[in-house]
Design a protein around this motif. Structure first.
Motif, PDB file in Angstrom:
ATOM      1  N   GLU A 165       0.825  -1.219   0.000  1.00  0.00           N
ATOM      2  CA  GLU A 165       0.000   0.000   0.000  1.00  0.00           C
ATOM      3  C   GLU A 165       0.851   1.257   0.000  1.00  0.00           C
ATOM      4  O   GLU A 165       0.525   2.242  -0.668  1.00  0.00           O
ATOM      5  CB  GLU A 165      -0.900   0.018   1.235  1.00  0.00           C
ATOM      6  CG  GLU A 165      -2.311  -0.420   0.935  1.00  0.00           C
ATOM      7  CD  GLU A 165      -3.146  -0.483   2.205  1.00  0.00           C
ATOM      8  OE1 GLU A 165      -3.166   0.512   2.948  1.00  0.00           O
ATOM      9  OE2 GLU A 165      -3.750  -1.547   2.432  1.00  0.00           O
ATOM     10  N   SER A 168       2.112   1.652  -3.501  1.00  0.00           N
ATOM     11  CA  SER A 168       1.023   2.079  -4.402  1.00  0.00           C
ATOM     12  C   SER A 168       0.690   3.559  -4.231  1.00  0.00           C
ATOM     13  O   SER A 168       0.302   4.223  -5.189  1.00  0.00           O
ATOM     14  CB  SER A 168      -0.254   1.284  -4.128  1.00  0.00           C
ATOM     15  OG  SER A 168      -0.099  -0.034  -4.533  1.00  0.00           O
ATOM     16  N   SER A 169       0.850   4.042  -2.992  1.00  0.00           N
ATOM     17  CA  SER A 169       0.480   5.437  -2.725  1.00  0.00           C
ATOM     18  C   SER A 169       1.434   6.405  -3.418  1.00  0.00           C
ATOM     19  O   SER A 169       1.183   7.607  -3.476  1.00  0.00           O
ATOM     20  CB  SER A 169       0.454   5.711  -1.224  1.00  0.00           C
ATOM     21  OG  SER A 169       1.775   5.769  -0.729  1.00  0.00           O
ATOM     22  N   SER A 174      -2.419   6.846  -7.156  1.00  0.00           N
ATOM     23  CA  SER A 174      -2.620   6.798  -5.707  1.00  0.00           C
ATOM     24  C   SER A 174      -4.079   7.091  -5.330  1.00  0.00           C
ATOM     25  O   SER A 174      -4.648   8.089  -5.782  1.00  0.00           O
ATOM     26  CB  SER A 174      -1.701   7.841  -5.058  1.00  0.00           C
ATOM     27  OG  SER A 174      -1.986   7.928  -3.692  1.00  0.00           O
TER      28      SER A 174
END
Ligand code: IPE
Ligand code: IPE
Ligand code: MG
Length: 236
Positions: A165, A168-169, A174
């Protein structure tokens, strides 16, 4: 008197996030003995129609591949023509976005674009914060590998925090769910550096139709096919 019940269209599930590789503009023009730029102009019109349709049927996110990090290899005249079309598109879109409930976001390194284009992009970003609607992500100077490299650098600066996560951000996407369905018209069966990370479990749909010829009925056909597929995400 008997009135037969009007046949209602069956409600069908629509993917939350559709992504499209808008390919085949050049071949469309060639078939008509037109310059490739005429194909890009026709492709821009198709994009306008498909984006409106996606909003109308309740798609929450539409991500379109407009210009890749590799497309700079093309002749300068073609690149310039594509950038002029983008400029024209944005100028027209700015006045209509809020009314049409279409938000716009850009994926890609837009810092290298002209000052005028950057100003238009900043304006669309700003307008998009004022209302809720279908979000259209336009990929310009976008490459999946470039995006992953940038994310890796950002993630390293954060001390690799947050696992998948956290990584991914740092992507352009995002906060946006992964695409459910990736559509590629134009006949090629490859991703060409599009959404490499996000495509992990996307359903892929390829069609020989050239992008300028792609209609809302073709989008319906892709969604129907998507609805017939079983997504397992590795489960059973
Ligand atoms: C897609 O159409 C648009 C861009 C890559 C900018 P193409 O220009 O690649 O069209 P074909 O593949 O040559 O037909
Ligand atoms: C992919 O199409 C990029 C866009 C549609 C913007 P290309 O035409 O650049 O892809 P290749 O070269 O056929 O793989
Ligand atoms: Mg192409």
């Amino acid at each position: 008197m008997f009135f037969p019940k009007k046949k209602q269209a069956e409600p069908r599930p629509v993917p939350d996030h559709i992504a499209i590789i808008m390919d085949g503009n050049g071949r469309w023009a060639k078939k008509r003995s037109l310059p490739r730029t005429a194909g890009h102009a026709a492709g821009a019109e198709t994009f306008r129609r498909i984006a409106t349709y996606c909003k109308d049927i309740g798609v929450k996110y539409l991500t379109v591949y407009a210009f890749s990090t590799e497309n700079w290899k093309r002749p300068k005249e073609e690149v310039d023509a594509i950038m002029r079309l983008l400029d024209k598109y944005l100028r027209e879109a700015i006045g209509q976005m809020e009314r049409d409930r279409v938000k716009m976001k850009f994926f890609g390194d837009v810092s290298v674009l002209s000052e005028e284009l950057r100003a238009l992009i900043a304006r669309t970003d700003e307008i998009s914060t004022h209302f809720e609607g279908c979000q259209v992500n336009v990929c310009v100077n976008y490459g999946g590998r470039d995006e992953i490299m940038r994310a890796a650098r950002g993630w390293a600066e954060d001390g690799f925090a947050g696992g998948e996560e956290g990584f991914s951000s740092k992507l352009y996407s995002s906060g946006i769910p992964d695409p459910d369905l990736i559509i590629r018209p134009g006949g090629e069966k490859r991703l060409s550096n599009f959404l490499l990370w996000q495509a992990a479990y996307a359903e892929l749909y390829f069609t020989d139709m050239l992008w300028p010829d792609f209609t809302t009925a073709d989008l319906d056909a892709a969604i129907d096919e998507f609805d017939r597929r079983t997504r397992r995400f590795g489960g059973i």
